[in-house]
Design an enzyme around this catalytic site. Structure first.
Site, PDB file in Angstrom:
ATOM      1  N   GLY A  10       0.812  -1.207   0.000  1.00 21.99           N
ATOM      2  CA  GLY A  10       0.000   0.000   0.000  1.00 21.99           C
ATOM      3  C   GLY A  10       0.845   1.257   0.000  1.00 21.99           C
ATOM      4  O   GLY A  10       2.001   1.256   0.455  1.00 21.99           O
ATOM      5  N   GLY A  22      -7.369  -8.188  -6.709  1.00 25.99           N
ATOM      6  CA  GLY A  22      -5.942  -8.135  -7.003  1.00 25.99           C
ATOM      7  C   GLY A  22      -5.258  -9.392  -6.511  1.00 25.99           C
ATOM      8  O   GLY A  22      -5.882 -10.452  -6.381  1.00 25.99           O
ATOM      9  N   ARG A  56     -12.353  -1.722 -10.281  1.00 24.52           N
ATOM     10  CA  ARG A  56     -12.289  -0.684 -11.310  1.00 24.52           C
ATOM     11  C   ARG A  56     -12.200  -1.249 -12.715  1.00 24.52           C
ATOM     12  O   ARG A  56     -12.509  -0.567 -13.693  1.00 24.52           O
ATOM     13  CB  ARG A  56     -11.085   0.230 -11.040  1.00 24.52           C
ATOM     14  CG  ARG A  56     -11.230   1.090  -9.790  1.00 24.52           C
ATOM     15  CD  ARG A  56      -9.980   1.886  -9.504  1.00 24.52           C
ATOM     16  NE  ARG A  56      -8.848   1.014  -9.200  1.00 24.52           N
ATOM     17  CZ  ARG A  56      -7.633   1.439  -8.911  1.00 24.52           C
ATOM     18  NH1 ARG A  56      -7.378   2.739  -8.913  1.00 24.52           N
ATOM     19  NH2 ARG A  56      -6.673   0.592  -8.621  1.00 24.52           N
ATOM     20  N   ILE A 100      -9.265  -6.415   5.276  1.00 18.23           N
ATOM     21  CA  ILE A 100      -7.817  -6.609   5.369  1.00 18.23           C
ATOM     22  C   ILE A 100      -7.095  -5.556   4.530  1.00 18.23           C
ATOM     23  O   ILE A 100      -5.883  -5.641   4.346  1.00 18.23           O
ATOM     24  CB  ILE A 100      -7.390  -8.032   4.957  1.00 18.23           C
ATOM     25  CG1 ILE A 100      -7.907  -8.405   3.567  1.00 18.23           C
ATOM     26  CG2 ILE A 100      -7.908  -9.039   5.984  1.00 18.23           C
ATOM     27  CD1 ILE A 100      -7.116  -7.888   2.412  1.00 18.23           C
ATOM     28  N   ARG A 157      -7.442  -1.433   4.359  1.00 21.71           N
ATOM     29  CA  ARG A 157      -7.043  -0.340   5.239  1.00 21.71           C
ATOM     30  C   ARG A 157      -8.261   0.072   6.063  1.00 21.71           C
ATOM     31  O   ARG A 157      -9.399  -0.010   5.597  1.00 21.71           O
ATOM     32  CB  ARG A 157      -6.523   0.870   4.440  1.00 21.71           C
ATOM     33  CG  ARG A 157      -5.129   0.686   3.826  1.00 21.71           C
ATOM     34  CD  ARG A 157      -4.047   0.640   4.886  1.00 21.71           C
ATOM     35  NE  ARG A 157      -2.707   0.588   4.330  1.00 21.71           N
ATOM     36  CZ  ARG A 157      -2.035  -0.532   4.084  1.00 21.71           C
ATOM     37  NH1 ARG A 157      -2.605  -1.709   4.327  1.00 21.71           N
ATOM     38  NH2 ARG A 157      -0.809  -0.495   3.588  1.00 21.71           N
ATOM     39  N   ASP A 210      -8.697  -6.776  10.314  1.00 18.63           N
ATOM     40  CA  ASP A 210      -7.250  -6.777  10.541  1.00 18.63           C
ATOM     41  C   ASP A 210      -6.711  -5.356  10.543  1.00 18.63           C
ATOM     42  O   ASP A 210      -5.592  -5.120  10.985  1.00 18.63           O
ATOM     43  CB  ASP A 210      -6.544  -7.601   9.460  1.00 18.63           C
ATOM     44  CG  ASP A 210      -5.042  -7.711   9.692  1.00 18.63           C
ATOM     45  OD1 ASP A 210      -4.638  -7.917  10.858  1.00 18.63           O
ATOM     46  OD2 ASP A 210      -4.267  -7.584   8.731  1.00 18.63           O
ATOM     47  N   HIS A 231      -3.521  -5.768  12.843  1.00 18.24           N
ATOM     48  CA  HIS A 231      -2.828  -5.618  11.559  1.00 18.24           C
ATOM     49  C   HIS A 231      -1.731  -6.670  11.401  1.00 18.24           C
ATOM     50  O   HIS A 231      -0.547  -6.355  11.231  1.00 18.24           O
ATOM     51  CB  HIS A 231      -2.245  -4.218  11.415  1.00 18.24           C
ATOM     52  CG  HIS A 231      -2.110  -3.780   9.986  1.00 18.24           C
ATOM     53  ND1 HIS A 231      -2.240  -2.484   9.585  1.00 18.24           N
ATOM     54  CD2 HIS A 231      -1.850  -4.490   8.857  1.00 18.24           C
ATOM     55  CE1 HIS A 231      -2.062  -2.392   8.277  1.00 18.24           C
ATOM     56  NE2 HIS A 231      -1.812  -3.610   7.809  1.00 18.24           N
ATOM     57  N   GLY A 274      -1.731  -8.976   8.929  1.00 22.09           N
ATOM     58  CA  GLY A 274      -1.831  -9.564   7.591  1.00 22.09           C
ATOM     59  C   GLY A 274      -0.557 -10.150   7.027  1.00 22.09           C
ATOM     60  O   GLY A 274      -0.514 -11.305   6.610  1.00 22.09           O
TER      61      GLY A 274
END
Length: 323
Positions: free
Chosen positions: A82, A159, A182, A239, A241, A265, A289, A291
């Site tokens: 990210g 993704g 998208r 998972i 943000r 998460d 968090h 992950g």
């Protein structure tokens, strides 16, 4: 000739990455973690004297910090996939190469996603709390949860992580996979995932999995209005943000049983205050968090970040650039 100085802004950077940097540069590791008050002031002071930076922090990389770095700064790499903690426009406007660590964390994050689905759907938090209180009400109607078998799973963002989640869930006999995003994903057909509008996904899914990045468009994607579209038995898993979810609206939806449960998460802020209302709910299962938090994954991320920096300092294109 003096070695190039590479600033590592958080002391938790894995040793394997440092060893790679030491072969060709002089790494400078700040002795702080993000939540320590000295962290950000130390970053601002140290960045004035470095040729590159590994931005392994939740602090925002802003124009102000880049101005402090000045023209000496020739490369930046995150240790994440990210980029919501980076002002990319400010980086690009200065022509500084910047890289990230994509894909390497897909499998570990997918594992956590499936774990959160099970934990939230099968009421782990509520059950454990009752055991701790000495209130174990055994019996065939005690703490009944939701099945994954025969369910419809909606993935928001197909993704690398989303695809890895679908692959794992194939063994759970899911009836139907949906995704929204998208653009069309060429992998979707082979995975047996149908693309639908977000509104349809929310209305039809028993599990809603947020696997998309946080952008201006996706902020509070889950809000009071979209929560009302979801089924009463729906399980929400995030998972991506914390900013993808309006947490006040989620609290109301969970408390009033508009949806069945949530597994998170990621939250806002991190760390979450220990008196936060979401933590008080029996149907909200939160982990801190975790992950990508495996030894192998974090080592791979550190390796990729170090190599991004070395390639840029040698005048080569980064293998994993952000563009």
């Amino acid at each position: 000739m003096a070695l190039k100085r590479v600033l590592v802004v958080n002391k938790s950077y894995p040793a394997i990455g440092l060893e790679i940097l030491k072969k060709k540069t002089e790494p400078v590791v700040l002795p702080y973690l993000d939540y320590e008050p000295e962290s950000l002031p130390a970053i601002k002071k140290a960045i004035t004297d470095c040729d590159a930076v590994i931005w392994n922090t939740k602090h925002q990389l802003t124009g102000e910090i880049l101005d402090l770095a000045g023209p000496r700064l020739k490369a930046v790499s995150t240790m994440s996939s990210g980029t919501d903690h980076i002002d990319l426009d400010e980086v690009f406007s200065r022509g500084i190469p910047i890289g990230s660590t994509p894909n390497v964390l897909d499998n570990s994050v997918a594992d956590i996603t499936v774990g959160l689905m099970i934990a939230a759907a099968r009421r782990f938090k509520e059950g454990v709390d009752e055991i701790v209180r000495g209130d174990w009400k055994y019996g065939v109607q005690w703490t009944l949860g939701q099945d994954i078998e025969g369910s419809t799973v909606g993935v928001v963002g197909l993704g690398g992580v989303g695809q890895a989640v679908v692959r794992r869930l194939k063994g759970f006999d899911v009836a139907r996979f949906l995704y929204s995003g998208r653009s069309d994903k060429p992998e979707a057909q082979a995975l047996g995932v149908e693309r639908v509008p977000l509104e349809q996904l929310l209305k039809e899914s028993d599990y809603v999995l947020l696997c998309c990045p946080l952008t201006k468009e996706s902020k509070h994607l889950i809000n009071a209005n979209t929560l009302k579209l979801m089924k009463s038995n729906a399980v929400l898993v995030n998972i991506g943000r914390g900013g993808l979810v309006d947490q006040e609206a989620l609290y109301i939806a969970l408390k009033e049983r508009q949806i069945f449960s949530a597994g998170l998460d990621v939250v806002t802020p991190e760390p979450l205050p220990n008196d936060h209302p979401l933590l008080m709910l029996p149907n909200c299962f939160i982990v801190p968090h975790l992950g990508s938090a495996t030894i192998a994954t974090r080592n791979a991320m550190a390796t990729m970040a170090a190599n991004n920096i070395l390639q840029a300092l040698e005048g080569k294109p980064m293998k994993h650039p952000i563009s």
